[in-house]
Design an enzyme around this catalytic site. Structure first.
Site, PDB file in Angstrom:
ATOM      1  N   LYS A 221       0.808  -1.228   0.000  1.00  0.00           N
ATOM      2  CA  LYS A 221       0.000   0.000   0.000  1.00  0.00           C
ATOM      3  C   LYS A 221       0.840   1.275   0.000  1.00  0.00           C
ATOM      4  CE  LYS A 221      -4.319  -1.946   1.666  1.00  0.00           C
ATOM      5  NZ  LYS A 221      -5.349  -2.024   2.717  1.00  0.00           N
ATOM      6  N   ARG A 255      -3.472  -9.898   5.505  1.00  0.00           N
ATOM      7  CA  ARG A 255      -3.851  -9.969   4.095  1.00  0.00           C
ATOM      8  C   ARG A 255      -2.659  -9.524   3.258  1.00  0.00           C
ATOM      9  NH1 ARG A 255      -5.983  -6.725   0.111  1.00  0.00           N
ATOM     10  NH2 ARG A 255      -7.691  -7.590  -1.137  1.00  0.00           N
TER      11      ARG A 255
HETATM   12  C1  PT1 Z   1      -7.886  -4.398   3.821  1.00  0.00           C
HETATM   13  C2  PT1 Z   1      -8.188  -4.475   2.422  1.00  0.00           C
HETATM   14  C3  PT1 Z   1      -9.293  -5.296   2.044  1.00  0.00           C
HETATM   15  N1  PT1 Z   1      -7.502  -3.789   1.476  1.00  0.00           N
HETATM   16  C4  PT1 Z   1      -9.654  -5.860   4.297  1.00  0.00           C
HETATM   17  N2  PT1 Z   1      -9.996  -5.990   2.992  1.00  0.00           N
HETATM   18  C5  PT1 Z   1      -7.881  -3.866   0.185  1.00  0.00           C
HETATM   19  N3  PT1 Z   1     -10.363  -6.530   5.243  1.00  0.00           N
HETATM   20  C6  PT1 Z   1      -8.958  -4.685  -0.179  1.00  0.00           C
HETATM   21  C7  PT1 Z   1      -3.120   2.145  -1.050  1.00  0.00           C
HETATM   22  O1  PT1 Z   1      -3.091   3.042  -0.204  1.00  0.00           O
HETATM   23  O2  PT1 Z   1      -6.893  -3.652   4.274  1.00  0.00           O
HETATM   24  N4  PT1 Z   1      -8.619  -5.081   4.707  1.00  0.00           N
HETATM   25  N5  PT1 Z   1      -9.638  -5.370   0.736  1.00  0.00           N
HETATM   26  C8  PT1 Z   1      -7.126  -3.071  -0.858  1.00  0.00           C
HETATM   27  N6  PT1 Z   1      -7.356  -1.663  -0.698  1.00  0.00           N
HETATM   28  C9  PT1 Z   1      -6.344  -0.699  -0.852  1.00  0.00           C
HETATM   29  C10 PT1 Z   1      -6.380   0.464  -0.077  1.00  0.00           C
HETATM   30  C11 PT1 Z   1      -5.279  -0.919  -1.716  1.00  0.00           C
HETATM   31  C12 PT1 Z   1      -5.345   1.377  -0.143  1.00  0.00           C
HETATM   32  C13 PT1 Z   1      -4.243   0.005  -1.819  1.00  0.00           C
HETATM   33  C14 PT1 Z   1      -4.258   1.159  -1.003  1.00  0.00           C
HETATM   34  O3  PT1 Z   1      -2.225   1.979  -1.883  1.00  0.00           O
END
Ligand code: PT1
Length: 277
Positions: A221, A255
């Site tokens: 991230k 995750r």
């Molecule tokens: C998470 C999560 C998810 N993240 C759960 N499910 C994502 N329970 C999808 C960035 O800042 O943390 N917990 N499902 C993916 N989402 C992101 C958010 C991907 C922010 C990248 C960023 O780069």
């Protein structure tokens, strides 16, 4: 503290790795398309071989700036993949969705965990989960994915995330979802600046005081790009550092995209903890 995920149990006092499996748009247009299901299954099989205890199947991108996916499209993407993994592999299938109909259908196909980044706030979601027996992960988010990074603001991010999750717990318990099957997630990157995310990582042990297992996702991230200056494809070391810190601070599920490396890090943490017993 064992938790039952549709017949497969996990000790939530230990730390487990959840592999990320995106089934978002690609060159294959139709739902049950063999190539798409086949390649998703192959990827899942590799993650299981690498030590994943869960596979998180997602048909809607929720990363910053992503736009919503129509229900039928999400069903067509996710259902055949959930069904194939549940049938073919010895792993817990998690479904990353906010849509009640996707929850209902995938649980009937063998999904063992509902992972909702919107914490069951869509109309009907709490009721569908109450009708099932599988665990659910509710995550904190500020805003919606398309605009959540526009200007995240908190007076006290730790307190506000904790208060939000407590309130969602109250609502879903009142609707008949037993607290024993609820997992909490602070939602790294979901309507938060890098500083907010690191404050939450620092305070993970405080979130544990809510009395539920924690799931965390920081893999690749932007919070890690913020401190290392590296692009998304070059964030493996930072992701492992973040996963290690989360495991040390009591996370039950991590995750991650890079399952093999994350499992190794979790094993090192487990060995350190074992040595202290
Ligand atoms: C998470 C999560 C998810 N993240 C759960 N499910 C994502 N329970 C999808 C960035 O800042 O943390 N917990 N499902 C993916 N989402 C992101 C958010 C991907 C922010 C990248 C960023 O780069």
């Amino acid at each position: 503290m064992p938790m039952n995920f549709a017949g497969k149990t996990l000790d939530m006092a230990a730390c487990h790795v959840m592999g990320v499996l995106n089934v978002t748009p690609d060159s294959f247009s139709d739902g049950g398309c063999f190539s798409r299901v086949d390649s998703a299954l192959a990827r899942a099989r590799q993650m299981v071989a690498d030590g994943a205890a869960l596979i998180d199947v997602g048909g809607e991108s929720t990363r910053p700036g992503a736009t919503p996916v129509p229900l039928q499209e999400e069903l067509d993407r996710v259902c055949p993949v959930v069904e194939a993994i549940a049938r073919e592999l010895d792993v817990i299938v998690s479904v990353d969705t906010s849509a009640p109909e996707v929850m209902r259908r995938t649980v009937s196909l063998g999904a063992g965990l509902i992972n909702d980044v919107r914490a069951l706030q869509r109309p009907g979601a709490v009721e569908v989960v109450a009708e099932t027996e599988v665990p659910v992960c509710i995550m904190h988010i500020q805003g919606e994915p398309d605009h959540m990074q526009d200007n995240p603001h908190y007076r006290n991010v730790r307190r506000e995330v904790s208060a939000f999750l407590s309130e969602r717990l109250r609502v879903i318990e009142a609707a008949g979802v037993q607290r024993e099957r609820v997992i909490l997630d602070p939602g790294f990157g979901f309507g938060k600046t890098a500083r907010h995310n690191f404050e939450l990582l620092n305070a993970l042990e405080q979130l544990q005081q809510l009395g539920h297992p924690l799931l965390v996702g920081m893999s690749r991230k932007s919070m890690l790009g913020h401190v290392t200056g590296r692009d998304v494809g070059e964030r493996l070391s930072a992701s492992i550092a973040a996963a290690t810190i989360a495991a040390l601070n009591g996370a039950s599920i991590i995750r991650a995209h890079d399952v093999r490396e994350t499992v190794d890090a979790v094993k090192v943490v487990a060995a350190v903890e074992e040595a202290g017993l």
